[in-house]
Motif scaffolding. Structure first.
Motif, PDB file in Angstrom:
ATOM      1  N   SER A 151       0.827  -1.192   0.000  1.00  0.00           N
ATOM      2  CA  SER A 151       0.000   0.000   0.000  1.00  0.00           C
ATOM      3  C   SER A 151       0.867   1.249   0.000  1.00  0.00           C
ATOM      4  O   SER A 151       1.828   1.341   0.738  1.00  0.00           O
ATOM      5  CB  SER A 151      -0.911   0.004   1.221  1.00  0.00           C
ATOM      6  N   ASN A 170      -0.304   4.063   0.926  1.00  0.00           N
ATOM      7  CA  ASN A 170      -0.924   4.973   1.879  1.00  0.00           C
ATOM      8  C   ASN A 170      -0.987   4.337   3.276  1.00  0.00           C
ATOM      9  O   ASN A 170      -2.003   4.410   3.948  1.00  0.00           O
ATOM     10  CB  ASN A 170      -2.334   5.307   1.386  1.00  0.00           C
ATOM     11  N   GLN A 171       0.098   3.711   3.700  1.00  0.00           N
ATOM     12  CA  GLN A 171       0.082   2.994   4.974  1.00  0.00           C
ATOM     13  C   GLN A 171       1.122   3.531   5.945  1.00  0.00           C
ATOM     14  O   GLN A 171       2.056   4.203   5.558  1.00  0.00           O
ATOM     15  CB  GLN A 171       0.339   1.511   4.752  1.00  0.00           C
ATOM     16  N   THR A 184       6.087   5.882   6.210  1.00  0.00           N
ATOM     17  CA  THR A 184       4.771   5.626   5.632  1.00  0.00           C
ATOM     18  C   THR A 184       4.923   5.179   4.192  1.00  0.00           C
ATOM     19  O   THR A 184       6.027   5.180   3.645  1.00  0.00           O
ATOM     20  CB  THR A 184       3.902   6.912   5.631  1.00  0.00           C
ATOM     21  N   PHE A 189      -2.727   6.361  12.711  1.00  0.00           N
ATOM     22  CA  PHE A 189      -3.669   5.877  11.710  1.00  0.00           C
ATOM     23  C   PHE A 189      -4.652   6.965  11.290  1.00  0.00           C
ATOM     24  O   PHE A 189      -5.130   6.972  10.164  1.00  0.00           O
ATOM     25  CB  PHE A 189      -4.366   4.604  12.170  1.00  0.00           C
ATOM     26  N   GLN A 190      -4.905   7.929  12.155  1.00  0.00           N
ATOM     27  CA  GLN A 190      -5.702   9.097  11.743  1.00  0.00           C
ATOM     28  C   GLN A 190      -4.947   9.925  10.714  1.00  0.00           C
ATOM     29  O   GLN A 190      -5.543  10.504   9.813  1.00  0.00           O
ATOM     30  CB  GLN A 190      -6.045   9.965  12.953  1.00  0.00           C
ATOM     31  N   VAL A 213      -2.943   9.033   8.270  1.00  0.00           N
ATOM     32  CA  VAL A 213      -3.015   8.553   6.879  1.00  0.00           C
ATOM     33  C   VAL A 213      -4.436   8.445   6.376  1.00  0.00           C
ATOM     34  O   VAL A 213      -4.656   8.365   5.169  1.00  0.00           O
ATOM     35  CB  VAL A 213      -2.294   7.186   6.684  1.00  0.00           C
ATOM     36  N   ASN A 214      -5.415   8.465   7.281  1.00  0.00           N
ATOM     37  CA  ASN A 214      -6.811   8.355   6.855  1.00  0.00           C
ATOM     38  C   ASN A 214      -7.525   9.699   6.814  1.00  0.00           C
ATOM     39  O   ASN A 214      -8.725   9.761   6.628  1.00  0.00           O
ATOM     40  CB  ASN A 214      -7.561   7.400   7.781  1.00  0.00           C
ATOM     41  N   ARG A 215      -6.774  10.800   6.978  1.00  0.00           N
ATOM     42  CA  ARG A 215      -7.395  12.133   6.955  1.00  0.00           C
ATOM     43  C   ARG A 215      -7.774  12.510   5.523  1.00  0.00           C
ATOM     44  O   ARG A 215      -7.172  12.045   4.573  1.00  0.00           O
ATOM     45  CB  ARG A 215      -6.466  13.161   7.580  1.00  0.00           C
ATOM     46  N   LYS A 216      -8.708  13.370   5.424  1.00  0.00           N
ATOM     47  CA  LYS A 216      -9.159  13.843   4.104  1.00  0.00           C
ATOM     48  C   LYS A 216      -8.540  15.174   3.786  1.00  0.00           C
ATOM     49  O   LYS A 216      -8.349  16.017   4.565  1.00  0.00           O
ATOM     50  CB  LYS A 216     -10.675  13.946   4.061  1.00  0.00           C
TER      51      LYS A 216
END
Length: 148
Positions: free
Chosen positions: A3, A5-6, A86, A142-143, A145-148
């Motif tokens: 991935s 985006n990890q 990352t 983890f927040q 990499v999962n942010r918009k």
């Protein structure tokens, strides 16, 4: 790495380059030699980047990218170093790492009476073994990499 985006790994070092905390995801454990090499690479980049900056611009080292990963770096005002590996597509995490220092590291470590600082400042700081701190690390990174 499958991935782009990890989160791969998270390191915290004291001002002398001693590893205080390490967490990894999606790869095998590393040895102490790995910790020193990681810190040394970042130290060289941190001191080299200003040399290549144009005059009147402060060239701070924040990250670098390879084909396999992106290394993000933040140094606190108190000289703690935070390094996050990352996937290559993750945006620079400078602000998130600064917030992490203030909102997680300071309350869970610096202000924690259970965390014992050595009496001699030349001694390495103890490894952070707090389960709650580890959970806060997991939640925070983890927040990122999962942010918009």
């Amino acid at each position: 790495m499958n991935s782009t985006n990890q989160i791969i790994a998270f390191y915290i070092y004291d001002k002398n380059g001693n590893n205080m905390f390490y967490r990894e995801w999606n790869r095998e454990k590393r040895d102490q030699y790995h910790f020193k090499n990681t810190y040394n690479i970042v130290s060289v980049l941190k001191t080299t980047c200003p040399m290549f900056s144009p005059p009147q611009k402060e060239g701070l080292f924040e990250s670098f990218v390879t084909q396999q990963y992106k290394l993000h770096f933040y140094e606190s005002p108190t000289r703690y170093s935070f390094i996050v590996l990352t996937g290559v597509k993750v945006a620079t995490l400078s602000q998130q790492m600064s917030n992490f220092y203030r909102e997680v590291f300071v309350p869970y470590v610096i202000r924690n009476p259970a965390y014992k600082f050595p009496k001699d400042f030349a001694e390495p700081l103890p490894v952070i073994n707090s389960e709650k701190f580890g959970e806060a690390v997991d939640s925070s990174v983890f927040q990122w990499v999962n942010r918009k």
